[in-house]
Design a protein around this motif. Structure first.
Motif, PDB file in Angstrom:
ATOM      1  N   ALA A 125      35.660   5.192  47.231  1.00  0.00           N
ATOM      2  CA  ALA A 125      34.682   5.451  48.293  1.00  0.00           C
ATOM      3  C   ALA A 125      35.270   5.041  49.648  1.00  0.00           C
ATOM      4  O   ALA A 125      35.791   3.943  49.815  1.00  0.00           O
ATOM      5  N   GLY A 126      35.192   5.957  50.606  1.00  0.00           N
ATOM      6  CA  GLY A 126      35.680   5.675  51.945  1.00  0.00           C
ATOM      7  C   GLY A 126      37.184   5.730  52.086  1.00  0.00           C
ATOM      8  O   GLY A 126      37.720   5.437  53.155  1.00  0.00           O
ATOM      9  N   LYS A 127      37.894   6.111  51.031  1.00  0.00           N
ATOM     10  CA  LYS A 127      39.352   6.159  51.076  1.00  0.00           C
ATOM     11  C   LYS A 127      39.840   7.605  51.133  1.00  0.00           C
ATOM     12  O   LYS A 127      39.090   8.552  50.892  1.00  0.00           O
ATOM     13  N   GLN A 128      41.121   7.733  51.447  1.00  0.00           N
ATOM     14  CA  GLN A 128      41.774   9.040  51.440  1.00  0.00           C
ATOM     15  C   GLN A 128      42.764   9.051  50.281  1.00  0.00           C
ATOM     16  O   GLN A 128      43.845   8.467  50.360  1.00  0.00           O
ATOM     17  N   VAL A 129      42.368   9.717  49.205  1.00  0.00           N
ATOM     18  CA  VAL A 129      43.147   9.720  47.972  1.00  0.00           C
ATOM     19  C   VAL A 129      43.361  11.157  47.528  1.00  0.00           C
ATOM     20  O   VAL A 129      42.448  11.978  47.573  1.00  0.00           O
ATOM     21  N   LEU A 130      44.574  11.465  47.114  1.00  0.00           N
ATOM     22  CA  LEU A 130      44.906  12.764  46.554  1.00  0.00           C
ATOM     23  C   LEU A 130      44.911  12.639  45.031  1.00  0.00           C
ATOM     24  O   LEU A 130      45.551  11.750  44.473  1.00  0.00           O
ATOM     25  N   VAL A 131      44.188  13.528  44.356  1.00  0.00           N
ATOM     26  CA  VAL A 131      44.081  13.506  42.896  1.00  0.00           C
ATOM     27  C   VAL A 131      44.580  14.850  42.372  1.00  0.00           C
ATOM     28  O   VAL A 131      44.042  15.896  42.731  1.00  0.00           O
ATOM     29  N   VAL A 132      45.609  14.828  41.540  1.00  0.00           N
ATOM     30  CA  VAL A 132      46.137  16.048  40.936  1.00  0.00           C
ATOM     31  C   VAL A 132      45.832  16.009  39.447  1.00  0.00           C
ATOM     32  O   VAL A 132      46.288  15.102  38.737  1.00  0.00           O
ATOM     33  N   LEU A 133      45.051  16.975  38.970  1.00  0.00           N
ATOM     34  CA  LEU A 133      44.653  17.072  37.564  1.00  0.00           C
ATOM     35  C   LEU A 133      45.326  18.310  36.982  1.00  0.00           C
ATOM     36  O   LEU A 133      44.900  19.435  37.219  1.00  0.00           O
ATOM     37  N   ASP A 134      46.379  18.084  36.235  1.00  0.00           N
ATOM     38  CA  ASP A 134      47.212  19.177  35.739  1.00  0.00           C
ATOM     39  C   ASP A 134      46.754  19.616  34.352  1.00  0.00           C
ATOM     40  O   ASP A 134      46.364  18.797  33.517  1.00  0.00           O
ATOM     41  N   ASN A 135      46.803  20.917  34.113  1.00  0.00           N
ATOM     42  CA  ASN A 135      46.525  21.488  32.785  1.00  0.00           C
ATOM     43  C   ASN A 135      45.132  21.138  32.269  1.00  0.00           C
ATOM     44  O   ASN A 135      44.967  20.630  31.159  1.00  0.00           O
ATOM     45  N   ALA A 136      44.130  21.427  33.059  1.00  0.00           N
ATOM     46  CA  ALA A 136      42.749  21.222  32.629  1.00  0.00           C
ATOM     47  C   ALA A 136      42.272  22.448  31.867  1.00  0.00           C
ATOM     48  O   ALA A 136      42.464  23.582  32.306  1.00  0.00           O
ATOM     49  N   ALA A 137      41.646  22.199  30.730  1.00  0.00           N
ATOM     50  CA  ALA A 137      41.153  23.315  29.924  1.00  0.00           C
ATOM     51  C   ALA A 137      39.699  23.639  30.204  1.00  0.00           C
ATOM     52  O   ALA A 137      39.279  24.790  30.085  1.00  0.00           O
ATOM     53  N   THR A 138      38.904  22.616  30.563  1.00  0.00           N
ATOM     54  CA  THR A 138      37.467  22.818  30.751  1.00  0.00           C
ATOM     55  C   THR A 138      36.982  22.068  31.971  1.00  0.00           C
ATOM     56  O   THR A 138      37.627  21.107  32.443  1.00  0.00           O
ATOM     57  N   VAL A 139      35.831  22.466  32.456  1.00  0.00           N
ATOM     58  CA  VAL A 139      35.191  21.749  33.555  1.00  0.00           C
ATOM     59  C   VAL A 139      34.848  20.330  33.124  1.00  0.00           C
ATOM     60  O   VAL A 139      34.938  19.381  33.920  1.00  0.00           O
ATOM     61  N   GLY A 140      34.474  20.164  31.854  1.00  0.00           N
ATOM     62  CA  GLY A 140      34.119  18.836  31.364  1.00  0.00           C
ATOM     63  C   GLY A 140      35.250  17.836  31.436  1.00  0.00           C
ATOM     64  O   GLY A 140      35.017  16.630  31.566  1.00  0.00           O
ATOM     65  N   GLN A 141      36.492  18.309  31.351  1.00  0.00           N
ATOM     66  CA  GLN A 141      37.637  17.414  31.510  1.00  0.00           C
ATOM     67  C   GLN A 141      37.780  16.946  32.950  1.00  0.00           C
ATOM     68  O   GLN A 141      38.256  15.842  33.209  1.00  0.00           O
ATOM     69  N   VAL A 142      37.363  17.787  33.880  1.00  0.00           N
ATOM     70  CA  VAL A 142      37.642  17.559  35.294  1.00  0.00           C
ATOM     71  C   VAL A 142      36.551  16.761  35.997  1.00  0.00           C
ATOM     72  O   VAL A 142      36.828  15.824  36.758  1.00  0.00           O
ATOM     73  N   ARG A 143      35.294  17.112  35.739  1.00  0.00           N
ATOM     74  CA  ARG A 143      34.215  16.611  36.578  1.00  0.00           C
ATOM     75  C   ARG A 143      34.146  15.085  36.655  1.00  0.00           C
ATOM     76  O   ARG A 143      33.940  14.539  37.748  1.00  0.00           O
ATOM     77  N   PRO A 144      34.316  14.339  35.562  1.00  0.00           N
ATOM     78  CA  PRO A 144      34.247  12.874  35.703  1.00  0.00           C
ATOM     79  C   PRO A 144      35.368  12.287  36.556  1.00  0.00           C
ATOM     80  O   PRO A 144      35.274  11.142  36.989  1.00  0.00           O
ATOM     81  N   LEU A 145      36.422  13.073  36.809  1.00  0.00           N
ATOM     82  CA  LEU A 145      37.575  12.570  37.547  1.00  0.00           C
ATOM     83  C   LEU A 145      37.514  12.903  39.030  1.00  0.00           C
ATOM     84  O   LEU A 145      38.434  12.564  39.785  1.00  0.00           O
ATOM     85  N   LEU A 146      36.449  13.565  39.450  1.00  0.00           N
ATOM     86  CA  LEU A 146      36.325  13.931  40.861  1.00  0.00           C
ATOM     87  C   LEU A 146      35.840  12.744  41.673  1.00  0.00           C
ATOM     88  O   LEU A 146      34.865  12.095  41.306  1.00  0.00           O
TER      89      LEU A 146
END
Length: 804
Positions: free
Chosen positions: A169-190
């Motif tokens: 929160a309040g930070k500038q962070v770059l997140v790279v999520l490689d080879n995602a198969a589903t939205v469910g894999q991704v959403r908790p990591l946003l």
């Protein structure tokens, strides 16, 4: 009974906890260094917590060609916020082998300077032959990268996601999520805050991210004709001259202009400089494609990819080709030279050379010193070739060899870690070569860290392949390494794998051992109900088969669980059971921890004389058996607490000095934190308030660094008591409130009841009778669960104040 016993506190026993999550109570923490002289607090200020800055991006892509338009579009997307101010999310979608990861990594390196608070990267393995990476496991990695201690990482996915969002929160962070198969894999990591960018690569469109999370999608097509030719030219520069551009274009067309296929074909051309391109393209055109198609949304592209793979594979020398397909049977995401040697029954030096040939052909890629990995398409191809060309028996033997290698190497790591846990391997089990030799404890821990994901994958594959003995032995062997590194998720998962394997074998001793490791895993992660269930199951099994040493071990484990739950009568019964066995049958060194555990029970019951007697007995055993310093310090801290509670500050000071003198660089930081907590209480009770505040803050800093939120709460509670003694009542209320908030979150009923009693006293002194009454009523409700004398005494005091 090898567990570190809980240390003493100001008004109770510290029984662990988890790290402050930088939200809620943690935002209300006052940061202090030395607190001397006139202390004036006017409401809590934000804490200054030093958080590591993760730099997880893999190296930039060598020989990157083209994609100028896509990079420009991605740059433009990042230059503006998402729709309606949502957190920017970019999805790079496209077919397999089209270069999604390369583009994401190139973009990440180009813009990393815009994200000074960190760059996170994880391969979600959505298209590997094995199971994809679960979001909870990815979050564990991210939280560790931000310095969250293992005990502080929540068990549930939702709680982990909340902590993760709080950290960024309040930070500038770059997140790279490689080879995602589903939205469910991704959403908790946003992340949940603007200023961050999440880049996702996937073979699917992941439309749900656009609808709900404001994601923008770039669909990556084939390289342009000129870009494809440029890639081939760049890869063959210095190796070939005079190639006809039309022939280069034909080679690119046969590769469907897919970067993965283009790089493999270009490498083939570079390593055969005297072979004309027309001959190479003719070979590629004629290459058989009679093997099962890879999964791809476009059949023409799939044909091109598998044609290039087969073309390159069939030119490999037989030893290299066999190693390639056997590597497709390795269960984990990457592999070392030694693991590959075990898989292929070759010497490491020879295997290293074969691996370098495969890497040179772009069939695998190097990820570090002596470590390699597959592209997921190439792993699928290698696995398919193994299924086609190796007999079922040979495939099973290869998996068995590599599993045995991991098992025995883990056993060597266990020995190097210098724990008291014996090997579970029998002398009849053949030790494979080559097993890694470890240079001490830290080297063993580093190996476990590198191989952690592979070890879990090996355990799962062994269980699925019917290698049940390996499955449970691997879990048991890693027990002490899991304890040392607090790898709770893998520890618990492997424990359950081992338990099911032992059940299939009908091995009751192995089942009991698996219940015991699960009991310890759940206890150390503060899931005490589950811990008690597994220790009880182990005790029942060991009683049934007449394993008396095991019965004593399980009784001791249950005794500690009951102690942490403040079920003191049950704790005493179990610890006495363990002690009686060790006194009669040995080993003698195990009587020390049992005596010390009983001393803690006596102290919690207010039996000061008995507690001191037992603690002195434990110290005698420790001296005679050469126990580690931390065990001596633990017992002396308990003696300090007992003397303080008995009204003998001089004796308490003497024990404290002895404990302090025995601390050294090998002492656990948690033990030093407990020493500060007891020292602060001693200062406070002797009205040395400045010293008390300084020492409480030292305790709070250490407790926060190791993830002990209960310890933090008790430090805040002690600060509140000190503030009250100084007449700083609003400040005292603030600190008691913070303590109560943390303890309520952690469901620490006994410590919470005491903090609420202190909070009520501060409100009463501040002429606030209603909140004082309310907090005393809550404390009384909590005390209904306890029947021991100290709880009864506190109950009487609170009732007297409530009715008075």
């Amino acid at each position: 009974m090898g567990d570190v016993l809980p240390g003493g506190s100001g008004d109770g026993t510290v029984r662990g906890g988890v790290w402050s999550d930088l939200s809620g109570a943690a935002r209300d923490v006052v940061q202090a260094g030395q607190v001397l002289g006139g202390v004036h607090f006017h409401g809590p200020a934000p804490v200054s917590v030093e958080v590591p800055v993760p730099r997880q991006l893999p190296g930039d892509v060598s020989g990157f060609v083209g994609r100028a338009a896509e990079l420009a579009e991605l740059d433009a997307l990042h230059g503006s916020d998402g729709p309606d101010g949502l957190v920017p999310v970019v999805v790079i979608a496209g077919t397999a082998g089209v270069g999604k990861t390369s583009l994401a990594v190139r973009l990440a390196h180009r813009i990393s300077g815009r994200f000074p608070d960190g760059q996170l990267f994880v391969n979600l393995r959505g298209y590997d032959t094995g199971p994809p990476l679960a979001p909870a496991a990815a979050l564990e990695r991210f939280l560790r990268a931000f310095g969250v201690p293992a005990p502080a990482i929540p068990a549930g996915l939702e709680e982990r996601a909340e902590l993760y969002r709080s950290l960024v929160a309040g930070k500038q962070v770059l997140v790279v999520l490689d080879n995602a198969a589903t939205v469910g894999q991704v959403r908790p990591l946003l992340p949940g805050t603007a200023g961050c960018l999440t880049v996702v690569t996937s073979r699917h469109r992941l439309s749900g991210l656009a609808v709900r999370d404001g994601a923008r999608r770039i669909t990556l097509g084939m390289l342009a004709e000129q870009e494809s030719a440029d890639l081939i030219a760049a890869a063959t520069r210095g190796y070939r001259t005079g190639d006809d551009p039309a022939q280069i274009a034909e080679l690119a067309r046969l590769c469907a202009r897919l970067p993965l296929a283009l790089r493999i074909a270009a490498e083939r051309a570079a390593t055969h400089p005297l072979l004309a391109l027309p001959e190479l393209t003719a070979q590629l055109r004629d290459e058989s494609t009679l093997w099962e198609a890879l999964s791809s949304p476009d059949q023409e592209e799939a044909d091109a990819v598998r044609t290039v793979f087969a073309w390159s594979y069939r030119t490999l020398p037989p030893p290299v080709a066999r190693l390639f397909r056997l590597l497709g049977l390795h269960p984990g995401p990457d592999f070392s030279v030694q693991a590959a040697a075990a898989l292929s029954e070759r010497e490491p030096r020879e295997t290293h050379g074969l691996l370098d040939l495969l890497a040179g052909a772009h069939l695998i890629e190097s990820t570090g010193a002596d470590r390699y990995q597959f592209h997921d398409l190439l792993r699928a191809y290698a696995t398919d070739q193994a299924h086609q060309e190796e007999t079922t028996e040979d495939q099973h033997s290869a998996l068995s060899r590599v599993a045995v290698w991991y098992l025995h190497t883990a056993d060597a790591a266990r020995a190097a870690a210098q724990t008291h846990h014996p090997s579970v391997l029998s002398t009849e089990q053949t030790r494979p070569a080559p097993v890694v030799a470890f240079d001490g404890q830290q080297d063993a821990f580093a190996w476990h860290r590198r191989e952690q994901v592979n070890l879990l994958a090996i355990a799962q594959a062994a269980a699925q392949a019917g290698l049940d003995e390996i499955a449970w032995q691997l879990s048991a062997t890693l027990h002490s390494l899991h304890i040392a590194r607090d790898t709770f998720d893998d520890w618990q998962t492997m424990g359950h794998i081992g338990l099911e394997a032992a059940r299939r074998l009908g091995d009751l001793r192995a089942q009991a051992l698996m219940h015991d490791t699960l009991g310890t895993a759940y206890k150390d992660s503060r899931r005490l109900a589950q811990a008690g269930e597994h220790h009880q199951a182990a005790l029942d099994l060991r009683t049934r088969i007449g394993d008396l040493p095991g019965v004593a071990e399980s009784a001791g484990g249950l005794g500690l669980v009951h102690l942490w739950q403040r079920d003191l009568d049950a704790s005493r019964t179990r610890l006495e059971q363990a002690l009686a066995f060790y006194q009669r049958h040995g080993p003698y060194h195990r009587t020390g921890p049992a005596l010390c555990g009983l001393a803690y029970v006596a102290a919690d019951l207010g039996e000061h004389q008995q507690a001191a007697h037992l603690a002195h007995q434990a110290l005698t055993v420790y001296r005679e058996t050469g126990a580690d310093h931390y065990m001596h310090v633990d017992a002396r801290l308990l003696l300090t607490r007992v003397a303080r509670k008995a009204g003998d500050p001089a004796q308490a000071e003497e024990h404290m000095a002895e404990a302090t003198a025995m601390l050294d660089t090998t002492s656990p930081p948690g033990l030093e934190a407990l020493l500060h907590l007891e020292q602060a209480a001693l200062h406070r009770e002797q009205n040395r308030h400045d010293q008390a505040l300084e020492t409480y803050w030292a305790c709070e800093t250490l407790q926060r660094s190791i993830g002990n939120r209960t310890g933090q709460a008790l430090a805040y509670d002690g600060i509140g008591q000190t503030m009250r003694a100084l007449g700083l009542l609003p400040e005292a209320i603030d600190f008691h409130t913070m303590a109560a908030r943390i303890l309520r979150d952690l469901d620490q009923s006994w410590d919470l009841a005491q903090a609420l009693a202190h909070l009520a006293d501060a409100h009463a002194d501040n002429d606030q009778p209603e909140p004082a009454r309310r907090h005393r009523a809550e404390a009384l409700t909590l005390l209904d669960d306890f029947t021991d004398p100290p709880a009864a005494a506190l109950r009487r005091r609170l009732r007297g104040l409530t009715t008075g």
